[in-house]
Design a protein around this motif. Structure first.
Motif, PDB file in Angstrom:
ATOM      1  N   VAL A   1       0.844  -1.206   0.000  1.00 31.84           N
ATOM      2  CA  VAL A   1       0.000   0.000   0.000  1.00 31.84           C
ATOM      3  C   VAL A   1       0.869   1.241   0.000  1.00 31.84           C
ATOM      4  O   VAL A   1       1.994   1.244   0.510  1.00 31.84           O
ATOM      5  N   LEU A   2       0.331   2.306  -0.575  1.00 28.70           N
ATOM      6  CA  LEU A   2       0.928   3.640  -0.502  1.00 28.70           C
ATOM      7  C   LEU A   2       0.312   4.362   0.683  1.00 28.70           C
ATOM      8  O   LEU A   2      -0.900   4.637   0.694  1.00 28.70           O
ATOM      9  N   ALA A   3       1.110   4.627   1.705  1.00 25.04           N
ATOM     10  CA  ALA A   3       0.605   5.258   2.924  1.00 25.04           C
ATOM     11  C   ALA A   3      -0.029   6.613   2.586  1.00 25.04           C
ATOM     12  O   ALA A   3       0.495   7.393   1.787  1.00 25.04           O
ATOM     13  N   GLY A   4      -1.178   6.879   3.219  1.00 22.77           N
ATOM     14  CA  GLY A   4      -1.863   8.153   3.024  1.00 22.77           C
ATOM     15  C   GLY A   4      -2.701   8.221   1.778  1.00 22.77           C
ATOM     16  O   GLY A   4      -3.258   9.288   1.471  1.00 22.77           O
ATOM     17  N   THR A   5      -2.823   7.121   1.028  1.00 23.91           N
ATOM     18  CA  THR A   5      -3.663   7.081  -0.170  1.00 23.91           C
ATOM     19  C   THR A   5      -4.555   5.855  -0.098  1.00 23.91           C
ATOM     20  O   THR A   5      -4.437   5.017   0.805  1.00 23.91           O
ATOM     21  N   ASN A   6      -5.442   5.747  -1.058  1.00 31.51           N
ATOM     22  CA  ASN A   6      -6.281   4.554  -1.147  1.00 31.51           C
ATOM     23  C   ASN A   6      -5.763   3.583  -2.189  1.00 31.51           C
ATOM     24  O   ASN A   6      -6.482   2.702  -2.657  1.00 31.51           O
ATOM     25  N   LYS A   7      -4.509   3.728  -2.579  1.00 27.51           N
ATOM     26  CA  LYS A   7      -3.927   2.887  -3.621  1.00 27.51           C
ATOM     27  C   LYS A   7      -3.104   1.774  -2.986  1.00 27.51           C
ATOM     28  O   LYS A   7      -2.379   1.988  -2.012  1.00 27.51           O
ATOM     29  N   GLY A   8      -3.222   0.594  -3.559  1.00 27.76           N
ATOM     30  CA  GLY A   8      -2.473  -0.559  -3.092  1.00 27.76           C
ATOM     31  C   GLY A   8      -2.742  -1.764  -3.969  1.00 27.76           C
ATOM     32  O   GLY A   8      -3.483  -1.691  -4.959  1.00 27.76           O
ATOM     33  N   ALA A   9      -2.118  -2.876  -3.613  1.00 25.96           N
ATOM     34  CA  ALA A   9      -2.284  -4.110  -4.390  1.00 25.96           C
ATOM     35  C   ALA A   9      -1.910  -5.285  -3.507  1.00 25.96           C
ATOM     36  O   ALA A   9      -1.245  -5.129  -2.472  1.00 25.96           O
ATOM     37  N   ALA A  10      -2.343  -6.461  -3.925  1.00 31.13           N
ATOM     38  CA  ALA A  10      -1.942  -7.719  -3.292  1.00 31.13           C
ATOM     39  C   ALA A  10      -1.100  -8.507  -4.284  1.00 31.13           C
ATOM     40  O   ALA A  10      -1.372  -8.503  -5.486  1.00 31.13           O
ATOM     41  N   THR A  11      -0.072  -9.156  -3.784  1.00 31.29           N
ATOM     42  CA  THR A  11       0.791  -9.939  -4.673  1.00 31.29           C
ATOM     43  C   THR A  11       0.048 -11.180  -5.169  1.00 31.29           C
ATOM     44  O   THR A  11      -0.807 -11.740  -4.470  1.00 31.29           O
ATOM     45  N   ASP A  12       0.399 -11.603  -6.385  1.00 26.93           N
ATOM     46  CA  ASP A  12      -0.197 -12.818  -6.934  1.00 26.93           C
ATOM     47  C   ASP A  12       0.598 -14.039  -6.481  1.00 26.93           C
ATOM     48  O   ASP A  12       1.465 -13.948  -5.606  1.00 26.93           O
ATOM     49  N   SER A  13       0.312 -15.185  -7.072  1.00 28.09           N
ATOM     50  CA  SER A  13       0.960 -16.425  -6.632  1.00 28.09           C
ATOM     51  C   SER A  13       2.448 -16.430  -6.910  1.00 28.09           C
ATOM     52  O   SER A  13       3.186 -17.230  -6.342  1.00 28.09           O
ATOM     53  N   THR A  14       2.923 -15.536  -7.784  1.00 32.76           N
ATOM     54  CA  THR A  14       4.354 -15.451  -8.070  1.00 32.76           C
ATOM     55  C   THR A  14       5.036 -14.361  -7.253  1.00 32.76           C
ATOM     56  O   THR A  14       6.214 -14.073  -7.474  1.00 32.76           O
ATOM     57  N   GLY A  15       4.295 -13.721  -6.316  1.00 28.80           N
ATOM     58  CA  GLY A  15       4.863 -12.676  -5.475  1.00 28.80           C
ATOM     59  C   GLY A  15       4.954 -11.315  -6.126  1.00 28.80           C
ATOM     60  O   GLY A  15       5.592 -10.412  -5.578  1.00 28.80           O
ATOM     61  N   ARG A  16       4.285 -11.123  -7.261  1.00 26.56           N
ATOM     62  CA  ARG A  16       4.389  -9.854  -7.992  1.00 26.56           C
ATOM     63  C   ARG A  16       3.173  -8.970  -7.736  1.00 26.56           C
ATOM     64  O   ARG A  16       2.070  -9.453  -7.451  1.00 26.56           O
ATOM     65  N   TYR A  17       3.382  -7.643  -7.868  1.00 24.62           N
ATOM     66  CA  TYR A  17       2.298  -6.684  -7.683  1.00 24.62           C
ATOM     67  C   TYR A  17       2.478  -5.525  -8.658  1.00 24.62           C
ATOM     68  O   TYR A  17       3.575  -5.262  -9.159  1.00 24.62           O
ATOM     69  N   VAL A  18       1.376  -4.797  -8.911  1.00 21.00           N
ATOM     70  CA  VAL A  18       1.392  -3.605  -9.761  1.00 21.00           C
ATOM     71  C   VAL A  18       0.444  -2.580  -9.146  1.00 21.00           C
ATOM     72  O   VAL A  18      -0.697  -2.907  -8.813  1.00 21.00           O
ATOM     73  N   ILE A  19       0.921  -1.353  -8.979  1.00 24.69           N
ATOM     74  CA  ILE A  19       0.078  -0.229  -8.543  1.00 24.69           C
ATOM     75  C   ILE A  19       0.168   0.834  -9.631  1.00 24.69           C
ATOM     76  O   ILE A  19       1.248   1.380  -9.883  1.00 24.69           O
ATOM     77  N   SER A  20      -0.961   1.155 -10.258  1.00 25.61           N
ATOM     78  CA  SER A  20      -0.971   2.057 -11.416  1.00 25.61           C
ATOM     79  C   SER A  20      -1.646   3.385 -11.075  1.00 25.61           C
ATOM     80  O   SER A  20      -2.244   3.563 -10.009  1.00 25.61           O
ATOM     81  N   ASN A  21      -1.511   4.315 -12.029  1.00 20.99           N
ATOM     82  CA  ASN A  21      -2.188   5.622 -11.969  1.00 20.99           C
ATOM     83  C   ASN A  21      -1.860   6.387 -10.679  1.00 20.99           C
ATOM     84  O   ASN A  21      -2.738   6.873  -9.965  1.00 20.99           O
ATOM     85  N   ILE A  22      -0.577   6.490 -10.381  1.00 19.68           N
ATOM     86  CA  ILE A  22      -0.116   7.197  -9.181  1.00 19.68           C
ATOM     87  C   ILE A  22       0.368   8.591  -9.592  1.00 19.68           C
ATOM     88  O   ILE A  22       1.197   8.731 -10.499  1.00 19.68           O
ATOM     89  N   GLU A  23      -0.149   9.602  -8.945  1.00 17.28           N
ATOM     90  CA  GLU A  23       0.290  10.960  -9.248  1.00 17.28           C
ATOM     91  C   GLU A  23       1.738  11.159  -8.807  1.00 17.28           C
ATOM     92  O   GLU A  23       2.210  10.522  -7.866  1.00 17.28           O
ATOM     93  N   SER A  24       2.438  12.043  -9.496  1.00 16.89           N
ATOM     94  CA  SER A  24       3.839  12.302  -9.171  1.00 16.89           C
ATOM     95  C   SER A  24       3.972  12.768  -7.732  1.00 16.89           C
ATOM     96  O   SER A  24       3.137  13.507  -7.213  1.00 16.89           O
ATOM     97  N   GLY A  25       5.058  12.315  -7.080  1.00 12.36           N
ATOM     98  CA  GLY A  25       5.284  12.738  -5.716  1.00 12.36           C
ATOM     99  C   GLY A  25       6.142  11.753  -4.946  1.00 12.36           C
ATOM    100  O   GLY A  25       6.600  10.740  -5.482  1.00 12.36           O
ATOM    101  N   ILE A  26       6.352  12.056  -3.665  1.00 10.92           N
ATOM    102  CA  ILE A  26       7.135  11.205  -2.769  1.00 10.92           C
ATOM    103  C   ILE A  26       6.162  10.480  -1.843  1.00 10.92           C
ATOM    104  O   ILE A  26       5.307  11.114  -1.217  1.00 10.92           O
ATOM    105  N   TYR A  27       6.296   9.161  -1.776  1.00 12.07           N
ATOM    106  CA  TYR A  27       5.365   8.351  -0.993  1.00 12.07           C
ATOM    107  C   TYR A  27       6.132   7.399  -0.086  1.00 12.07           C
ATOM    108  O   TYR A  27       7.319   7.122  -0.281  1.00 12.07           O
ATOM    109  N   LEU A  28       5.388   6.856   0.899  1.00 14.79           N
ATOM    110  CA  LEU A  28       5.903   5.787   1.732  1.00 14.79           C
ATOM    111  C   LEU A  28       5.189   4.504   1.322  1.00 14.79           C
ATOM    112  O   LEU A  28       3.964   4.394   1.456  1.00 14.79           O
ATOM    113  N   LEU A  29       5.943   3.549   0.815  1.00 12.66           N
ATOM    114  CA  LEU A  29       5.387   2.283   0.335  1.00 12.66           C
ATOM    115  C   LEU A  29       5.572   1.222   1.419  1.00 12.66           C
ATOM    116  O   LEU A  29       6.691   0.989   1.887  1.00 12.66           O
ATOM    117  N   ARG A  30       4.470   0.618   1.847  1.00 16.55           N
ATOM    118  CA  ARG A  30       4.510  -0.368   2.914  1.00 16.55           C
ATOM    119  C   ARG A  30       4.080  -1.733   2.381  1.00 16.55           C
ATOM    120  O   ARG A  30       3.150  -1.826   1.579  1.00 16.55           O
TER     121      ARG A  30
END
Length: 788
Positions: A43-72
């Protein structure tokens, strides 16, 4: 219509502009063993954007506005991580996480993830490499357990080599794996430890205990400077994951084969600190050869104790036992040439006593993270191998048809003690990022082989073209004297080495990585025929890796090896050690968010100081040439291509090709110069695919097929410039499977075209006969698995 076309084009352009104002984060989440963690939350802290990894451990988070974020990122049973990221418009930012298990209590969970990934992005920690395979300046290919399961591979002798470019198997005694790569036999490792005890051990690993197999191409001087320059393979056994999982399988197959396995894991303590994993296997196995069998069991138990979140201790015990027909019964012999006997031919008798082999191993692992940048690791291992049995080999021919079989004692005892201490760390100086690997390792091995007793089996009336079995009664069989310990009557093989190494990967300009390192090793080898020799040598290592894009890199590497040359010349002087060097460069790519990867590499390996016959100093008593000199050289040049992974939504593919030019470049016999080195193949090409149906009435069904091709093969051994020809090898396999909830059923048919396939060598011209090992004709395996 024209207005519609223009409007559609404008809409596409506007969409491109809109999406260009946002960025994307992609990545993987893995555990410390390099295994994917499915269902992890990113998840991107302070936003409603996030994802869950699939069976291969991969994730994708799209349509993120430019800026500095904390990724957890968080997952049950693992310590949460967070990282500051900078997202830029129109760019894709790769962010990869490696999570450590936590000592906090885990809730009861049962996970039925398919985990059918064919791609692995990181090596196991036992390889001592801290980083992604994409950034390592070396060709390393990994065969994960999903591939082993889909191909129904039961041990190292069965088709593992098809999954890596340039790897092939040579003929052997059917109890150990003789894998070849880049022109030489490669060394077996288990959990980062060199487990080779002798030319005929260790007992090959059963796949029930195996999580993955890592093929390291080239010398890899930081691990194995005193070995063959082709590289090594590392069998990584299954470890506790902290989850509650259980799986049982039952298999049946051709020739009366029956096999059952059990894999259970979980936690012993309520606080989640003490984890366990247990793998067991039992097998009754016949073969396509008459009167031959190989019954087997294995046990692999692992305990892992988490001391806080930064420290862990792991203890592992492996035991494998095989009771089989007389060793060597898998060979066929002829004076006329290869392949002129049926695949079921054998030289054994139904009333011969079986041979028993037992392999025990204890591994201990201590890991401690000093802080977020430094990790300290200690590994210890003790291996104990015993064998009590007998072997078969010809005593000679009468004419072309009648073989005098020979029977001999083959008892053995082998022990190996391994120790490693190493540290991985990162720090920065003057704007440069340093990735350090430093450590020491030591190994002590002894192997005693007792084959001092022998006798004729039957007489010279055994006709290889019309064999009659059961004519040798029990009274005619020899009675072996085993009153003395094998260490008293056996011949001793010994290997000891110790070394220390330091390697620094220096990061420059965010894209360039320069690796500089070296290893100093002292090595002692000895055998009963050519004596003992001790040599020490410093072997340098230099590499460079450059990120062409976020998902591709180019690399170059120089590395060296050495090993003692046993024996003495005509003056009684020791020989200089065999030395070898590897130069390679290549390109690696990860495609479509890492769903599949590819690599292309070019290499040149040179082996110097090989022993050749000394034709200038004959023996004064007999006039024969009995001495050697270190003037031989072999050169190997090649190209390797690998493609591996999920290239479409439901299609997994393994495709590889290797061209190997293996030549003798220097020898005291000029007729051998330019000849192909034994046990090599010019062309090796493999394909394997699996297609899963996920919709409609056939949802849950999967189809698989593949082939193996080896062209331009040389015999595994010969003594003459007139090399015997071994025909090309082409084998097709296919399977079908079905999964419904917790049940999986898989049927595999091997050698679908029913071809006569074999590998072999020759005593030529001495003895003037050929030997080979034939594979079974068309055969099947059916496996049922249940997860609970």
């Amino acid at each position: 219509m024209h207005h519609f076309r223009y409007s559609f084009l404008i809409l596409i352009l506007l969409s491109t502009v809109v999406f260009a104002q946002t960025g994307t984060i992609i990545g993987t989440v893995e555990n410390s063993e390099g295994q994917p963690i499915p269902h992890a939350n990113v998840v991107l802290a302070g936003t409603n954007k996030g994802a869950a990894t699939d069976s291969t451990g991969r994730y994708v988070i799209s349509n993120i506005e430019s800026g500095i974020y904390l990724l957890r990122v968080s997952s049950i049973g693992f310590k949460e991580q967070q990282r500051e990221v900078v997202v830029k418009s129109g760019e894709t930012l790769p962010v990869h996480f490696v999570l450590r298990q936590t000592a906090h209590q885990l809730p009861e969970v049962v996970v039925f993830s398919d985990a059918e990934t064919y791609t692995v992005t990181r090596p196991s920690l036992s390889l001592r490499i801290n980083g992604s395979l994409l950034d390592v300046p070396q060709n390393i290919r990994i065969v994960p357990k999903a591939v082993l399961r889909d191909q129904q591979i039961f041990d190292m002798l069965e088709g593992v080599q098809r999954n890596v470019s340039g790897v092939h198997r040579a003929e052997h005694w059917d109890v150990y794996a003789s894998m070849h790569m880049r022109g030489s036999e490669i060394t077996p490792f288990r959990n980062g430890m060199n487990v080779r005890l002798s030319p005929w051990s260790p007992l090959t690993e059963d796949m029930s205990m195996v999580d993955r197999i890592e093929f390291v191409k080239g010398p890899a001087g930081f691990m194995l400077a005193n070995g063959e320059p082709g590289g090594f393979y590392n069998v990584v056994t299954k470890k506790p994951t902290g989850l509650e999982k259980r799986e049982a399988t039952f298999s049946v197959g051709s020739y009366g084969n029956h096999r059952a396995t059990l894999d259970v894991e979980g936690k012993f303590s309520e606080d989640g600190k003490l984890l366990y994993r247990l793998n067991m296997m039992g097998q009754l196995r016949g073969t396509h050869r008459d009167h031959e069998f190989a019954n087997r069991y294995s046990i692999a138990s692992v305990l892992k104790y988490l001391i806080g979140d930064e420290t862990s201790i792991l203890l592992e015990y492996n035991e494998q036992f095989v009771q089989m027909s007389a060793i060597g019964s898998n060979y066929a012999f002829s004076k006329k040439g290869f392949g002129d006997l049926p695949v079921h031919f054998t030289t054994t008798e139904p009333n011969l006593s079986p041979s028993s082999l037992r392999d025990k191993a204890i591994f201990a692992l201590f890991q401690h993270s000093l802080n977020s940048n430094w990790r300290f690791t200690t590994q210890l291992a003790y291996l104990h191998f015993t064998q009590e049995g007998q072997g078969l080999w010809p005593w000679g021919f009468r004419g072309d048809s009648f073989l005098q079989r020979g029977l001999f004692v083959w008892d053995a005892l082998g022990t190996s003690k391994n120790g490693q201490v190493f540290v991985n760390g990162t720090f920065q100086t003057a704007g440069l990022e340093h990735n350090i690997l430093a450590g020491v390792d030591a190994n002590h091995k002894e192997y005693y082989g007792a084959w001092d007793q022998g006798a004729a089996l039957g007489d010279t009336t055994f006709n290889i073209y019309s064999p009659e079995y059961g004519k040798v009664n029990g009274n005619q069989l020899p009675k072996w004297d085993r009153t003395k310990d094998v260490r008293e009557v056996g011949r001793q093989y010994q290997n000891n080495y110790s070394g220390f190494y330091l390697q620094d990967e220096i990061g420059l300009f965010d894209a360039l990585r320069v690796t500089v390192g070296g290893r100093y090793t002292t090595n002692t080898d000895g055998n009963p025929y050519t004596g003992r020799a001790t040599v020490d040598k410093f072997t340098p290592r230099a590499g460079v890796s450059y990120s062409l894009t976020e998902n591709s890199s180019a690399y170059a590497l120089y590395d060296e090896i050495f090993r003692p040359n046993l024996g003495t010349d005509w003056r009684g002087n020791n020989f200089p050690p065999i030395t070898g060097e590897n130069v390679e460069f290549g390109v690696k790519n990860e495609w479509f968010d890492g769903r599949w990867n590819s690599s292309l590499s070019f290499y040149r390996v040179i082996k110097n100081n090989l022993l050749t016959t000394d034709t200038e100093h004959p023996d004064t008593a007999t006039g024969r040439f009995i001495y050697s000199r270190a003037t031989g050289e072999q050169q190997f040049k090649g190209i390797e291509i690998d493609i591996n992974g999920r290239i479409m939504e439901n299609l997994h593919l393994i495709l590889n090709y290797a061209y190997t030019d293996a030549r003798i470049t220097k020898d005291s016999n000029p007729q051998l110069v330019g000849k192909q080195v034994h046990s090599t193949a010019k062309h090796i090409h493999n394909v394997w695919f699996k297609y899963a149906i996920t919709v409609g009435a056939l949802d849950g069904m999967k189809l698989s097929a593949g082939y193996q091709y080896l062209g331009g093969r040389s015999a595994t051994w010969y003594y003459s410039p007139d090399q015997p020809r071994v025909p090309d090898y082409f084998r097709v396999d296919a399977g079908i499977g079905y999964q419904v909830q917790s049940f999986t059923v898989d049927l595999l048919v091997n050698n679908l075209l029913n071809r006569y396939l074999y590998i072999g060598g020759a005593f030529y011209p001495f003895g003037n006969y050929y030997w080979w090992q034939a594979e079974p004709l068309r055969n099947y395996r059916l496996t049922v698995a249940y997860r609970f």
